[in-house]
Scaffold this motif. Structure first.
Motif, PDB file in Angstrom:
ATOM      1  N   VAL A  79      -2.500  80.249 -68.540  1.00 51.24           N
ATOM      2  CA  VAL A  79      -1.556  79.857 -69.581  1.00 51.24           C
ATOM      3  C   VAL A  79      -0.685  78.745 -69.003  1.00 51.24           C
ATOM      4  CG1 VAL A  79       0.396  80.596 -70.990  1.00 51.24           C
ATOM      5  CG2 VAL A  79      -1.565  82.112 -70.687  1.00 51.24           C
ATOM      6  N   TYR A  80      -0.442  77.732 -69.798  1.00 47.48           N
ATOM      7  CA  TYR A  80       0.320  76.565 -69.365  1.00 47.48           C
ATOM      8  C   TYR A  80       1.651  76.496 -70.116  1.00 47.48           C
ATOM      9  CZ  TYR A  80      -4.363  75.219 -67.889  1.00 47.48           C
ATOM     10  OH  TYR A  80      -5.623  75.206 -67.334  1.00 47.48           O
ATOM     11  N   LEU A  81       2.668  76.025 -69.421  1.00 44.87           N
ATOM     12  CA  LEU A  81       3.944  75.706 -70.058  1.00 44.87           C
ATOM     13  C   LEU A  81       4.262  74.251 -69.715  1.00 44.87           C
ATOM     14  CD1 LEU A  81       6.345  76.842 -71.716  1.00 44.87           C
ATOM     15  CD2 LEU A  81       7.543  77.117 -69.530  1.00 44.87           C
ATOM     16  N   GLN A  82       4.181  73.407 -70.725  1.00 44.37           N
ATOM     17  CA  GLN A  82       4.479  71.988 -70.548  1.00 44.37           C
ATOM     18  C   GLN A  82       5.946  71.765 -70.886  1.00 44.37           C
ATOM     19  OE1 GLN A  82       2.559  69.341 -69.542  1.00 44.37           O
ATOM     20  NE2 GLN A  82       4.276  67.923 -69.839  1.00 44.37           N
ATOM     21  N   ILE A  83       6.678  71.218 -69.926  1.00 49.24           N
ATOM     22  CA  ILE A  83       8.097  70.917 -70.111  1.00 49.24           C
ATOM     23  C   ILE A  83       8.243  69.407 -70.225  1.00 49.24           C
ATOM     24  CG2 ILE A  83      10.392  71.036 -69.087  1.00 49.24           C
ATOM     25  CD1 ILE A  83       9.452  73.528 -67.557  1.00 49.24           C
ATOM     26  N   ASP A  84       8.738  68.957 -71.352  1.00 52.68           N
ATOM     27  CA  ASP A  84       9.030  67.544 -71.566  1.00 52.68           C
ATOM     28  C   ASP A  84      10.513  67.376 -71.866  1.00 52.68           C
ATOM     29  OD1 ASP A  84       5.947  67.445 -73.320  1.00 52.68           O
ATOM     30  OD2 ASP A  84       6.317  66.584 -71.337  1.00 52.68           O
ATOM     31  N   GLY A  85      11.049  66.192 -71.598  1.00 48.37           N
ATOM     32  CA  GLY A  85      12.462  65.981 -71.864  1.00 48.37           C
ATOM     33  C   GLY A  85      13.341  66.977 -71.123  1.00 48.37           C
ATOM     34  N   ALA A  86      13.033  67.197 -69.838  1.00 47.99           N
ATOM     35  CA  ALA A  86      13.749  68.220 -69.073  1.00 47.99           C
ATOM     36  C   ALA A  86      15.253  67.960 -69.052  1.00 47.99           C
ATOM     37  CB  ALA A  86      13.197  68.286 -67.654  1.00 47.99           C
ATOM     38  N   LYS A  87      16.003  69.047 -69.107  1.00 49.28           N
ATOM     39  CA  LYS A  87      17.460  68.996 -69.063  1.00 49.28           C
ATOM     40  C   LYS A  87      17.959  69.814 -67.871  1.00 49.28           C
ATOM     41  CE  LYS A  87      17.903  68.772 -74.117  1.00 49.28           C
ATOM     42  NZ  LYS A  87      18.537  69.406 -75.305  1.00 49.28           N
ATOM     43  N   PRO A  88      19.127  69.490 -67.331  1.00 49.77           N
ATOM     44  CA  PRO A  88      19.661  70.282 -66.219  1.00 49.77           C
ATOM     45  C   PRO A  88      19.740  71.774 -66.537  1.00 49.77           C
ATOM     46  CG  PRO A  88      20.899  68.256 -66.428  1.00 49.77           C
ATOM     47  CD  PRO A  88      19.969  68.307 -67.608  1.00 49.77           C
ATOM     48  N   GLU A  89      19.996  72.113 -67.782  1.00 46.79           N
ATOM     49  CA  GLU A  89      20.080  73.527 -68.160  1.00 46.79           C
ATOM     50  C   GLU A  89      18.720  74.225 -68.183  1.00 46.79           C
ATOM     51  OE1 GLU A  89      21.368  70.912 -69.829  1.00 46.79           O
ATOM     52  OE2 GLU A  89      21.196  71.184 -71.998  1.00 46.79           O
ATOM     53  N   ASP A  90      17.655  73.488 -67.964  1.00 48.69           N
ATOM     54  CA  ASP A  90      16.330  74.110 -67.823  1.00 48.69           C
ATOM     55  C   ASP A  90      16.112  74.647 -66.405  1.00 48.69           C
ATOM     56  OD1 ASP A  90      14.848  71.517 -69.858  1.00 48.69           O
ATOM     57  OD2 ASP A  90      15.555  73.504 -70.460  1.00 48.69           O
ATOM     58  N   THR A  91      17.035  74.368 -65.524  1.00 46.43           N
ATOM     59  CA  THR A  91      16.917  74.828 -64.139  1.00 46.43           C
ATOM     60  C   THR A  91      16.916  76.343 -64.061  1.00 46.43           C
ATOM     61  OG1 THR A  91      17.959  72.849 -63.224  1.00 46.43           O
ATOM     62  CG2 THR A  91      18.071  74.843 -61.884  1.00 46.43           C
ATOM     63  N   GLY A  92      16.019  76.877 -63.238  1.00 46.18           N
ATOM     64  CA  GLY A  92      15.950  78.317 -63.048  1.00 46.18           C
ATOM     65  C   GLY A  92      14.619  78.724 -62.462  1.00 46.18           C
ATOM     66  N   ILE A  93      14.470  80.008 -62.278  1.00 46.81           N
ATOM     67  CA  ILE A  93      13.181  80.552 -61.851  1.00 46.81           C
ATOM     68  C   ILE A  93      12.397  80.905 -63.114  1.00 46.81           C
ATOM     69  CG2 ILE A  93      11.985  82.344 -60.561  1.00 46.81           C
ATOM     70  CD1 ILE A  93      14.509  82.653 -58.863  1.00 46.81           C
ATOM     71  N   TYR A  94      11.180  80.410 -63.180  1.00 41.68           N
ATOM     72  CA  TYR A  94      10.329  80.650 -64.336  1.00 41.68           C
ATOM     73  C   TYR A  94       9.283  81.700 -63.972  1.00 41.68           C
ATOM     74  CZ  TYR A  94      12.332  76.828 -66.986  1.00 41.68           C
ATOM     75  OH  TYR A  94      13.196  76.030 -67.695  1.00 41.68           O
ATOM     76  N   TYR A  95       9.208  82.714 -64.830  1.00 35.65           N
ATOM     77  CA  TYR A  95       8.272  83.811 -64.652  1.00 35.65           C
ATOM     78  C   TYR A  95       7.311  83.853 -65.831  1.00 35.65           C
ATOM     79  CZ  TYR A  95      11.932  85.649 -61.541  1.00 35.65           C
ATOM     80  OH  TYR A  95      12.879  85.817 -60.551  1.00 35.65           O
ATOM     81  N   CYS A  96       6.071  84.194 -65.566  1.00 41.52           N
ATOM     82  CA  CYS A  96       5.187  84.544 -66.665  1.00 41.52           C
ATOM     83  C   CYS A  96       4.978  86.055 -66.643  1.00 41.52           C
ATOM     84  CB  CYS A  96       3.866  83.783 -66.626  1.00 41.52           C
ATOM     85  SG  CYS A  96       2.765  84.179 -65.255  1.00 41.52           S
ATOM     86  N   ALA A  97       4.703  86.590 -67.819  1.00 39.40           N
ATOM     87  CA  ALA A  97       4.555  88.034 -67.965  1.00 39.40           C
ATOM     88  C   ALA A  97       3.537  88.345 -69.049  1.00 39.40           C
ATOM     89  CB  ALA A  97       5.901  88.674 -68.304  1.00 39.40           C
ATOM     90  N   ALA A  98       2.956  89.526 -68.978  1.00 36.69           N
ATOM     91  CA  ALA A  98       1.907  89.932 -69.911  1.00 36.69           C
ATOM     92  C   ALA A  98       2.351  91.124 -70.735  1.00 36.69           C
ATOM     93  CB  ALA A  98       0.631  90.270 -69.143  1.00 36.69           C
ATOM     94  N   SER A  99       2.043  91.051 -72.022  1.00 35.98           N
ATOM     95  CA  SER A  99       2.373  92.117 -72.962  1.00 35.98           C
ATOM     96  C   SER A  99       1.134  92.502 -73.750  1.00 35.98           C
ATOM     97  CB  SER A  99       3.465  91.648 -73.925  1.00 35.98           C
ATOM     98  OG  SER A  99       3.589  92.540 -75.017  1.00 35.98           O
ATOM     99  N   SER A 100       0.939  93.801 -73.937  1.00 37.40           N
ATOM    100  CA  SER A 100      -0.187  94.268 -74.744  1.00 37.40           C
ATOM    101  C   SER A 100       0.205  94.498 -76.188  1.00 37.40           C
ATOM    102  CB  SER A 100      -0.755  95.568 -74.154  1.00 37.40           C
ATOM    103  OG  SER A 100       0.244  96.583 -74.144  1.00 37.40           O
TER     104      SER A 100
END
Length: 122
Positions: A79-100
């Protein structure tokens, strides 16, 4: 079990782009909804985007709609997450997770990756 591994984080300038990747193992990955979450320093973890197992439905937080794109390739268990137009408030740790089951609620997600750091700064 649905082991998940995130990659692609790093430093990006404001207005720049970055692509995060979530790779799963095991045949069951393709039957799970996948969400991307973000945790900024001192803040709670929040969902930023999610996609159903079939990719028929996506969800975005208001703060990222129009700038983030989520997609998946089940043949690659990715799974891909494309980030465009990044902003300083996008800063953080990014996690992916799975849900059934659910797509939007954090409590619906059963399996989590270790996270990848994204820093938006000039």
């Amino acid at each position: 079990q649905v082991p998940l591994v995130e990659s692609g984080g790093g430093l990006v300038r404001p207005g720049g782009s970055l692509t995060l990747t979530c790779t799963g193992s095991g045949r069951s990955f393709t039957s799970y909804h996948i969400g991307w979450f973000r945790q900024a320093p001192g803040k709670d973890r929040e969902i930023v985007a999610a996609i159903t197992w079939s990719a028929a439905t996506t969800h975005f937080a208001d703060s990222v709609r129009g700038r983030f794109t989520i997609s998946r390739d089940n043949a690659k268990r990715t799974v891909y997450l494309q980030i465009d137009g990044a902003k300083p408030e996008d800063t953080g740790i990014y996690y992916c997770a799975a849900s059934s089951d659910g797509l939007r609620a954090t409590s619906a997600y059963e399996y989590w990756g270790q996270g990848t750091q994204v820093t938006v700064s000039s």
